[in-house]
Enzyme design. Sequence first.
Site, mmCIF file in Angstrom:
data_model
loop_
_atom_site.group_PDB
_atom_site.id
_atom_site.type_symbol
_atom_site.label_atom_id
_atom_site.label_comp_id
_atom_site.label_asym_id
_atom_site.label_seq_id
_atom_site.Cartn_x
_atom_site.Cartn_y
_atom_site.Cartn_z
ATOM 1 N N ASP A 146 0.717 -1.063 0.320
ATOM 2 C CA ASP A 146 -0.360 0.439 -0.103
ATOM 3 C C ASP A 146 0.905 1.395 -0.578
ATOM 4 O OD1 ASP A 146 -2.448 -1.702 0.935
ATOM 5 O OD2 ASP A 146 -1.055 -2.188 1.977
ATOM 6 N N HIS A 188 -4.305 -3.250 6.505
ATOM 7 C CA HIS A 188 -4.242 -3.252 4.511
ATOM 8 C C HIS A 188 -6.241 -3.905 4.384
ATOM 9 C CE1 HIS A 188 -3.146 -4.629 0.873
ATOM 10 N NE2 HIS A 188 -3.797 -6.024 1.662
HETATM 11 N N1 LIG Z 1 -0.972 -7.742 2.528
HETATM 12 C C1 LIG Z 1 -0.380 -7.875 0.809
HETATM 13 O O1 LIG Z 1 -0.225 -6.360 0.831
HETATM 14 C C2 LIG Z 1 -1.080 -8.716 0.229
HETATM 15 C C3 LIG Z 1 -1.626 -10.175 0.328
HETATM 16 N N2 LIG Z 1 -1.937 -10.951 -0.197
HETATM 17 C C4 LIG Z 1 -2.365 -12.096 0.163
HETATM 18 O O2 LIG Z 1 -1.440 -13.010 0.287
HETATM 19 C C5 LIG Z 1 -1.909 -14.006 0.443
HETATM 20 C C6 LIG Z 1 -1.469 -15.241 -0.815
HETATM 21 O O3 LIG Z 1 -1.448 -14.924 -2.074
HETATM 22 P P1 LIG Z 1 -0.831 -15.450 -3.393
HETATM 23 O O4 LIG Z 1 0.587 -16.338 -3.532
HETATM 24 O O5 LIG Z 1 -1.889 -15.320 -4.699
HETATM 25 O O6 LIG Z 1 -2.383 -16.809 -3.449
HETATM 26 P P2 LIG Z 1 -2.569 -18.340 -3.946
HETATM 27 O O7 LIG Z 1 -4.049 -18.675 -3.666
HETATM 28 O O8 LIG Z 1 -1.392 -18.445 -4.977
HETATM 29 O O9 LIG Z 1 -1.031 -19.250 -2.780
HETATM 30 C C7 LIG Z 1 -1.424 -19.918 -1.475
HETATM 31 C C8 LIG Z 1 -1.116 -20.532 -1.330
HETATM 32 O O10 LIG Z 1 -0.977 -21.044 -0.086
HETATM 33 C C9 LIG Z 1 -0.473 -22.389 0.100
HETATM 34 N N3 LIG Z 1 -1.158 -22.524 1.930
HETATM 35 C C10 LIG Z 1 -2.952 -22.632 1.789
HETATM 36 N N4 LIG Z 1 -2.783 -22.705 3.382
HETATM 37 C C11 LIG Z 1 -1.588 -23.499 3.828
HETATM 38 C C12 LIG Z 1 -1.219 -23.662 4.556
HETATM 39 N N5 LIG Z 1 -1.843 -23.670 6.115
HETATM 40 N N6 LIG Z 1 0.635 -23.772 4.635
HETATM 41 C C13 LIG Z 1 0.938 -23.507 3.561
HETATM 42 N N7 LIG Z 1 0.644 -22.779 2.566
HETATM 43 C C14 LIG Z 1 -1.174 -23.020 2.491
HETATM 44 C C15 LIG Z 1 -1.634 -22.155 -1.281
HETATM 45 O O11 LIG Z 1 -1.555 -23.949 -1.350
HETATM 46 C C16 LIG Z 1 -1.253 -21.768 -2.183
HETATM 47 O O12 LIG Z 1 -0.335 -22.604 -3.025
HETATM 48 C C17 LIG Z 1 -3.267 -14.456 -0.329
HETATM 49 O O13 LIG Z 1 -4.179 -14.163 1.511
HETATM 50 C C18 LIG Z 1 -3.946 -12.889 -0.269
HETATM 51 O O14 LIG Z 1 -4.240 -11.822 -0.665
HETATM 52 C C19 LIG Z 1 -1.751 -10.570 -1.986
HETATM 53 C C20 LIG Z 1 -1.122 -9.483 -2.202
HETATM 54 C C21 LIG Z 1 -1.483 -8.323 -1.309
HETATM 55 O O1 LIG Z 2 -6.857 -7.703 -3.255
HETATM 56 C C1 LIG Z 2 -6.281 -8.353 -1.983
HETATM 57 O O2 LIG Z 2 -7.056 -9.341 -2.729
HETATM 58 C C2 LIG Z 2 -4.716 -8.814 -2.227
HETATM 59 C C3 LIG Z 2 -3.886 -7.690 -1.961
HETATM 60 O O3 LIG Z 2 -4.490 -7.666 -0.742
HETATM 61 C C4 LIG Z 2 -3.777 -6.482 -2.348
HETATM 62 O O4 LIG Z 2 -3.321 -6.840 -3.646
HETATM 63 O O5 LIG Z 2 -3.012 -5.306 -1.630
#
Ligand SMILES: NC(=O)C1=CN([C@@H]2O[C@H](COP(=O)(O)OP(=O)(O)OC[C@H]3O[C@@H](n4cnc5c(N)ncnc54)[C@H](O)[C@@H]3O)[C@@H](O)[C@H]2O)C=CC1
Ligand SMILES: O=C([O-])CC(=O)C(=O)O
Length: 327
Positions: free
Chosen positions: A158, A186
């Site tokens: 952000d 967030h």
């Molecule tokens: N804080 C932030 O600014 C942001 C947060 N996110 C969040 O990050 C997270 C991950 O995003 P992506 O990689 O795109 O999702 P993704 O769905 O591509 O990957 C998530 C992975 O986590 C694994 N997983 C699920 N439960 C698990 C557990 N108990 N232990 C270990 N691994 C586990 C899944 O098998 C999957 O491979 C989401 O919650 C998303 O909303 C995404 C973008 C920005």
């Molecule tokens: O909005 C979402 O699901 C992923 C996220 O947290 C971001 O891009 O900031």
Amino acid sequence: MAPVNVTVTGAAGQIGYALLFRIASGHLLGPDTKVNLRLLEIPQAVKAAEGTAMELDDCAFPLLSGIEITDDAKKAFDGVNVALLVGARPRTKGMERGDLLEANGGIFKPQGEAINAGAASDVRVLVVGNPANTNALIASAHAPDVPRERFTAMTRLDHNRALSQLAAKVGCAVTDIKKMTIWGNHSATQYPDLFNAEVNGQSAASVVNDEAWLADTYIPTVAKRGAAIIEARGASSAASAANAALNHVHDWVNGTAEGDWTSMAIPSDGSYGVPEGLISSFPVTCSGGEYSIVQGLEINEFSRARIDASVAELVEERDAVKALGLI
Ligand SMILES: NC(=O)C1=CN([C@@H]2O[C@H](COP(=O)(O)OP(=O)(O)OC[C@H]3O[C@@H](n4cnc5c(N)ncnc54)[C@H](O)[C@@H]3O)[C@@H](O)[C@H]2O)C=CC1
Ligand SMILES: O=C([O-])CC(=O)C(=O)O
């Protein structure tokens, strides 16, 4: 120096894929620090994580000392120095907020316990998986032996979005902007603060000089950028999220630049009226491997209302996970 143990959960996911190669090439801890990677995945995704590990091998990174892949949190966090909690349960159709919090409780409670049981004494934890602030609160609640200050959540994406949107508006370089702050959660209630930010040493709000743009365009554009990326890409931010996670840990360990600060969601000490213990985003400086909240900033009425709204949402999330018995 012994290699640093870095655990990445959700290693086979899209952020994991964008993150691991950069950790192994020195972007997390710097060009002189060797790393051991520990990849934690759910059983169904272990094979995919093994594939990523094969590719990491194929890069022959000089800083990469070893890779272990497991579906056992206890093993993944044994001796961990830096824990990047990326894997989370995404919201799916028909899921209410309470369902999402409960599903994530099932992930972050055992991970907190495993960190408590086995982490190195200097462990630093960054929660990326959403809802990041509250997931960090859950993990921390189950790691009573780890100082709670070590549990942080990511608002650096952000923060970076706020820099680039402001630079585009005023026609400056992102490096001309200092003292940006994201306050709160967030989520779409987050508050990017231009009253304390500076463009070439001048108040960013006065350089912009357009409160309507600030309220109606800038703040919502930054706060809803995640949704805009999903709309455009058909998938949520991955490379930019990985980049922000690297920035967050790099600054925490190696320090923020003189005359500047960054944004991290950290347990509140009550500063700026944010209830003590909530994991909320603040302006912080980092030095000697520790962060501290920038004190004494002026919070005008415009900012106060927005900070309060985001903090109120965090209180609601905290109360919801408390009611579910997760903290
Ligand atoms: N804080 C932030 O600014 C942001 C947060 N996110 C969040 O990050 C997270 C991950 O995003 P992506 O990689 O795109 O999702 P993704 O769905 O591509 O990957 C998530 C992975 O986590 C694994 N997983 C699920 N439960 C698990 C557990 N108990 N232990 C270990 N691994 C586990 C899944 O098998 C999957 O491979 C989401 O919650 C998303 O909303 C995404 C973008 C920005
Ligand atoms: O909005 C979402 O699901 C992923 C996220 O947290 C971001 O891009 O900031």
